[in-house]
Structures are given as structure tokens and as C-alpha cells.
Design a protein around this motif. Structure first.
Motif, PDB file in Angstrom:
ATOM      1  N   VAL A  12      53.610 -38.940   1.217  1.00  0.00           N
ATOM      2  CA  VAL A  12      52.255 -39.200   0.705  1.00  0.00           C
ATOM      3  C   VAL A  12      51.861 -37.980  -0.144  1.00  0.00           C
ATOM      4  O   VAL A  12      52.010 -36.845   0.298  1.00  0.00           O
ATOM      5  N   GLY A  14      49.056 -36.241  -3.137  1.00  0.00           N
ATOM      6  CA  GLY A  14      47.830 -36.229  -3.951  1.00  0.00           C
ATOM      7  C   GLY A  14      47.901 -35.036  -4.899  1.00  0.00           C
ATOM      8  O   GLY A  14      48.368 -33.971  -4.503  1.00  0.00           O
ATOM      9  N   LEU A  15      47.484 -35.214  -6.133  1.00  0.00           N
ATOM     10  CA  LEU A  15      47.559 -34.110  -7.102  1.00  0.00           C
ATOM     11  C   LEU A  15      46.185 -33.543  -7.414  1.00  0.00           C
ATOM     12  O   LEU A  15      45.179 -34.264  -7.407  1.00  0.00           O
ATOM     13  N   VAL A 160      41.101 -34.600  -9.409  1.00  0.00           N
ATOM     14  CA  VAL A 160      41.592 -34.695  -8.033  1.00  0.00           C
ATOM     15  C   VAL A 160      41.905 -36.156  -7.713  1.00  0.00           C
ATOM     16  O   VAL A 160      41.015 -37.013  -7.777  1.00  0.00           O
ATOM     17  N   THR A 161      43.161 -36.440  -7.372  1.00  0.00           N
ATOM     18  CA  THR A 161      43.517 -37.830  -7.053  1.00  0.00           C
ATOM     19  C   THR A 161      43.324 -38.099  -5.567  1.00  0.00           C
ATOM     20  O   THR A 161      43.296 -37.179  -4.751  1.00  0.00           O
ATOM     21  N   GLU A 162      43.219 -39.354  -5.211  1.00  0.00           N
ATOM     22  CA  GLU A 162      43.317 -39.754  -3.810  1.00  0.00           C
ATOM     23  C   GLU A 162      44.795 -39.681  -3.427  1.00  0.00           C
ATOM     24  O   GLU A 162      45.660 -39.669  -4.306  1.00  0.00           O
ATOM     25  N   PRO A 163      45.109 -39.617  -2.118  1.00  0.00           N
ATOM     26  CA  PRO A 163      46.540 -39.538  -1.744  1.00  0.00           C
ATOM     27  C   PRO A 163      47.244 -40.887  -1.915  1.00  0.00           C
ATOM     28  O   PRO A 163      47.720 -41.470  -0.946  1.00  0.00           O
ATOM     29  N   ASN A 202      49.797 -31.838  -3.339  1.00  0.00           N
ATOM     30  CA  ASN A 202      49.600 -31.921  -1.888  1.00  0.00           C
ATOM     31  C   ASN A 202      50.601 -32.934  -1.356  1.00  0.00           C
ATOM     32  O   ASN A 202      50.596 -34.087  -1.780  1.00  0.00           O
ATOM     33  N   SER A 204      52.706 -34.646   2.034  1.00  0.00           N
ATOM     34  CA  SER A 204      52.912 -34.822   3.469  1.00  0.00           C
ATOM     35  C   SER A 204      53.913 -35.951   3.683  1.00  0.00           C
ATOM     36  O   SER A 204      54.202 -36.701   2.749  1.00  0.00           O
ATOM     37  N   TYR A 213      48.122 -40.319   8.129  1.00  0.00           N
ATOM     38  CA  TYR A 213      48.912 -39.432   7.277  1.00  0.00           C
ATOM     39  C   TYR A 213      49.309 -38.183   8.056  1.00  0.00           C
ATOM     40  O   TYR A 213      48.596 -37.746   8.960  1.00  0.00           O
ATOM     41  N   GLY A 214      50.425 -37.584   7.646  1.00  0.00           N
ATOM     42  CA  GLY A 214      50.849 -36.313   8.225  1.00  0.00           C
ATOM     43  C   GLY A 214      50.018 -35.163   7.683  1.00  0.00           C
ATOM     44  O   GLY A 214      49.178 -35.342   6.800  1.00  0.00           O
ATOM     45  N   LYS A 216      49.188 -32.087   5.441  1.00  0.00           N
ATOM     46  CA  LYS A 216      49.650 -31.849   4.068  1.00  0.00           C
ATOM     47  C   LYS A 216      49.870 -30.372   3.769  1.00  0.00           C
ATOM     48  O   LYS A 216      49.243 -29.499   4.357  1.00  0.00           O
ATOM     49  N   LYS A 269      46.320 -22.583   5.751  1.00  0.00           N
ATOM     50  CA  LYS A 269      44.941 -23.007   5.504  1.00  0.00           C
ATOM     51  C   LYS A 269      43.995 -22.476   6.577  1.00  0.00           C
ATOM     52  O   LYS A 269      42.850 -22.160   6.296  1.00  0.00           O
TER      53      LYS A 269
END
Ligand code: ADP
Ligand code: MG
Length: 485
Positions: A12, A14-15, A160-163, A202, A204, A213-214, A216, A269
Motif C-alpha cells: 500500500v 501513498g505519495l 498528498v495522495t490517499e493510500p 509512504n 506499507s 493497513y500495515g 507505513k 516517527k
């Protein structure tokens, strides 16, 4: 790694894509926004955040962000505002980044990518405005870290994209699409090597039947489309490996190594700063009136998808050709111009994707360096289509001469002066055909025996004898007539 293990997992992705806006001045001050100048020359007290100075929003930067939002079908937020993101780093002269946290300028929207399985929609979370930081320099042989603040205050949009991304290929396609879009919109040069376009990925992984989702990992420092893909591939494999070993994936930021194509941890993080976001007190909230949005909308340039549709529906081009043409904005716009001077759209497309592209590649030129007026190319196309010159001669001889003359000499004139006007006069071609057939009696026998492929060889001989000036269609038909007699 064993493919069966790989198969159990779903990546999965996301950028977060930063694009430097190509405005003349910085986002909150009038210092020049220009890459590659001497260090610390394009800076002002405002950009450096000196006490008592006040920022002022660059209207062009706002307009550029809205353009991108409109191109992606975002909701344009008519009441957005800036926030301070506080942290200390030597390249950040103000001690905080001026960004948009709570109320970004563009909300939602999507970008469609083309994958091997068809089109796919990648949803956007937001597009917001912010300022870029300066740059720490670690020079060879220099023990100290030097800082160049020229880049500080460069306007950025962050997309920002969604995953929604599921593979490194999809990530590559999305980033390529974003690069194409910002170039069509004329808001960013899209140059990843120079850092005008930057991408954090990002990544995962989760078991295919998992509900959640795992954790990220964010990967930074990729300076090309290929490296974004490589970084994601490496990260997917690393994470699967860790999980298979029974280890846990931690949310962390990792740096891509552009030499070994691997990633390594920078910071987790958990230990990240608390940025203490709060609304920027030195800037008014931005109120974008309907009239302002209407004006930006009415001035939007043509977008690649609209041109693709036009090329397929109006010009009847195959989708493949249309895709090649829209890939580079200058190419697509030039092609459109050529089509204002010819009805022969498919031939025009072939000329663009064939001879013109090869010519530019050979001389490592870009489309905007081509000094050939579109009408001149249309003239040349007409010469070929009317069988006055062969395609081969038009491509090899006339096109370079035409470009050389900047289109000031007509294609026909060049063809005449180079003695390339083709003969379609069968009375002139027939004796040459007879000569050639007489010269190769064995080959004539072969043809009659069913090896019709030797026709090409006869063609070649006729062309040699006429220096390429025999009309191929007429020649073929005479050859066949004589051979089958
Ligand atoms: P953060 O709070 O760490 O900033 P966000 O939810 O704001 O995280 O998302 C930042 C980026 O990470 C977005 O591009 C989003 O699509 C992506 N993302 C969020 N969760 C995941 C995940 N589990 N796997 C991969 N990417 C993710
Ligand atoms: Mg976030």
C-alpha cells in the motif's frame, strides 16, 4: 525472496509530491526565485525571517496552486489559511515553515493513471501551499556544513495522495502524470534532478486478506522517477522480509541511497518533533472570490487528457499515437498547429513521432528548440502525400534542409534544387524496370517460381538507378505487371 511469500502480501503506497512553483519571486517576498545562482544572493530579510519583517502572499503562487487543483478536480477552498510548523534546522532561517495544515487551498480531487490493467483513479487528499527551506551543503574537503539560503521561500505546492497506490509501477505512473500536468499547466518545470519536483513515498505492506493497513515507512531523497520506483521496490521487499522473520515494522523515515538503491533509517516517527502547529499570525486568511476563481478557470491551458480525446475523436488517431503525442506538451501543441495546415492527421502524427522525434533525439534538442514553422512541415507532408517526393527523400534530405532554412525556403523549392522530385511518369520508369529485369534473369525466375519477396530487391535496384526518384507505387505496379506477364 520466494515468489510465493511475496504473493501473500499487498503493498500500500501513498505519495507526497512537492513541486516548486515557477513564479518570478518567492512566495512571501520579492527576492528572485531562480535555481543555480551564487549561494546566498537571492535572499531578503523577509525570507530570512528577521524580526519586524512581514510576509506577503505571492498572488501568482496562489493562482498556480488553484490551477493544479482545478486540473485534478479538487474542491478549491475559498477560505484557506497558513499555519506555522515549528522546528529547528540550520537550513530553516525562520525557525518554522509557513505551510497549510488545517485549511489547505485544495481539497480532495484525483488523478487518473494508465496501468497495464487499464485506467485507475488515485484520490488526492489535498494540495497545499508552503515555502521551501534553504539547503545545507556538505562540500568535498570542507569540514563545516555550509548553508545556501537561496532556495528558502521558494513557493511549493505539496500534493498528498490517499493510500490508493498498490505497486511501484503505479507510483511511477502517477508521478509521471503529475510531472506532465505541472508542465502543461506551466507552473513547474518538473525537473527531478534539480529538485523542482520531489517525492516522498509512504510504503506499507499487509497480508492480502488483512482488514487494516500495515505500519507505513516514509522514504525520502529520490531524485528520479526510476529511483522512486526502485526505493518502493526495495522497501516492499525489506518490509516483507522483516515481517517473515517475525519482526515488527516501525513508522519511520528512511533515506534512499542513490548509489546502492537501498534505504536506511533516519529517524523514527515516535521521536519526531512536536511541530506545535498554529495559525500564522502575520498573514491574513486567504479569501478567494468567485470572480478570481472564474478568471483562473477561463485562463486554464489545454490539459493532456483533453488533447488526447481531441486527437482520438476529432483527428481519428489511434490511441497509441495520441498517447505518444501528449507525452510532451510542446509536441502536442506543435502537432495541433500542424493540423491547422493539413487534413492528413495520421501522416502528421507519423511525422511527429517518427522523423521529427528522431531528428531532435539525434541532436539532443528539445521540441521548443525546433525552428521549423508547423506550416512548413505541413507543406512537406503534402509533397509526400501527392507523390512528388518519396518519404525516404523527404525524411533524409528535405527535412534537415527545411529546418536549416528555418522554414524560409519552401519544401518544394528544396526538393527541386536537390533534384528530388519523383517521377510517376510510367513512360520514364518502364525502360529502367526492363533494364533491371534483364540484369537479373535468375531473380526473375525465382519470382516466377513463387519467391515474390525478390520484388523488394528489384525495387531497390530501380531506386538506385533513379537515385530514389521513381514513385514507389508506380514502380511496384510496373514491376508486377512485367514479372507476371
Ligand atoms: P502522517 O500523519 O504520518 O502525516 P497521513 O495520514 O497524513 O500520515 O498520510 C501521509 C501520507 O501517507 C499520505 O500520502 C497517505 O496516503 C500515506 N499513507 C497513510 N497511511 C498509509 C499506509 N498505511 N501505507 C502507506 N501509505 C500510507
Ligand atoms: Mg500528514
Amino acid at each position: 525472496m520466494d515468489a510465493s511469500i511475496f504473493e501473500k502480501y499487498q503493498p500500500v503506497i501513498g505519495l507526497e509530491v512537492h513541486a516548486q512553483l515557477s513564479t518570478n519571486s518567492k512566495i512571501f517576498a520579492s527576492d528572485v526565485n531562480e535555481f543555480g545562482e551564487l549561494p546566498n544572493t537571492n535572499i531578503s530579510v523577509i525570507t530570512l525571517g528577521h524580526p519586524g519583517t512581514l510576509p506577503k502572499v505571492n498572488k501568482k503562487a496562489v493562482e498556480f496552486a488553484v490551477r493544479m487543483g482545478m486540473a485534478c478536480g479538487c474542491t478549491i477552498n475559498q477560505n484557506s489559511f497558513f499555519d506555522r510548523k515549528n522546528y529547528f534546522y540550520p537550513d530553516l532561517p525562520k525557525g518554522y515553515q509557513t505551510t497549510q495544515d488545517k485549511a489547505p487551498i485544495c481539497i480532495g480531487g484525483s488523478i487518473t493513471i494508465k496501468t497495464s490493467e487499464g485506467e485507475k483513479l488515485i484520490r488526492l487528499n489535498r494540495i497545499h501551499l508552503e515555502d521551501d527551506a534553504g539547503k545545507n551543503l556538505h562540500l568535498d574537503g570542507e569540514v563545516d556544513t555550509l548553508v545556501d539560503y537561496n532556495r528558502a521561500g521558494t513557493p511549493l505546492i505539496e500534493i498528498v495522495t490517499e493510500p490508493d497506490i498498490r505497486s511501484s509501477e503505479e507510483a511511477y505512473a502517477l508521478l509521471a502524470e503529475i510531472r506532465k500536468l505541472v508542465r502543461y499547466l506551466d507552473i513547474c518545470d518538473g525537473n527531478m534532478e534539480e529538485g523542482s519536483l520531489r517525492c516522498d513515498a509512504n510504503v506499507s505492506v499487509m497480508l492480502k486478506d488483512a482488514k487494516e493497513y500495515g505500519k507505513k515507512v516514509e522514504v525520502k531523497n529520490m531524485n528520479s522517477l526510476r529511483n522512486v520506483q526502485r526505493a518502493i521496490d526495495f522497501e516492499i521487499e525489506r518490509q516483507i522480509g522483516e515481517i517473515e522473520k517475525g519482526n515488527t515494522i516501525y513508522s519511520e523515515t528512511r533515506q534512499f541511497d542513490t548509489v546502492h538503491f537501498t534505504t536506511h533509517g533516519m529517524r523514527t516517527k515516535e521521536e519526531l518533533n512536536d511541530y506545535r502547529y498554529f495559525p500564522e499570525p502575520d498573514l491574513q486568511p486567504m479569501r478567494l472570490s468567485d470572480a478570481v476563481l472564474e478568471k483562473i478557470k477561463s485562463e486554464m491551458p489545454a490539459l493532456p487528457q483533453a488533447l488526447f480525446k481531441k486527437f482520438v475523436q476529432q483527428y481519428g488517431l489511434p490511441e497509441y499515437d495520441a498517447n505518444v503525442l501528449i507525452d510532451v506538451k510542446e509536441m502536442a501543441l506543435y502537432f495541433e498547429e500542424v493540423c491547422n495546415h493539413t487534413q492528413n492527421y495520421k501522416a502528421a502524427a507519423n511525422w511527429m513521432t517518427g522523423p521529427i522525434k528522431s531528428y531532435l533525439n539525434e541532436l539532443t534538442m528539445s521540441m521548443d528548440q525546433l525552428s521549423l514553422p508547423p506550416a512548413s512541415l505541413a507543406d512537406l507532408i503534402a509533397l509526400v502525400e501527392s507523390n512528388k517526393v518519396s518519404f525516404a527523400m523527404a525524411n533524409q534530405k528535405i527535412l534537415p534542409a527545411l529546418i536549416e532554412s528555418n522554414g524560409n525556403t519552401k519544401a518544394l523549392q528544396i526538393a527541386e534544387s536537390l533534384n528530388l522530385i519523383q517521377t510517376s511518369d510510367s513512360n520514364a520508369i518502364e525502360p529502367i524496370v526492363m533494364e533491371v529485369l534483364a540484369k537479373f534473369p535468375d531473380k526473375v525466375k525465382e519470382y516466377k517460381g513463387g519467391k515474390t519477396g525478390v520484388l523488394q530487391m528489384f525495387m531497390g535496384e530501380v531506386m538506385k538507378a533513379t537515385k530514389g526518384k521513381a514513385d514507389p507505387k508506380v514502380t511496384t505496379s510496373i514491376l508486377k505487371e512485367k514479372l507476371e506477364a
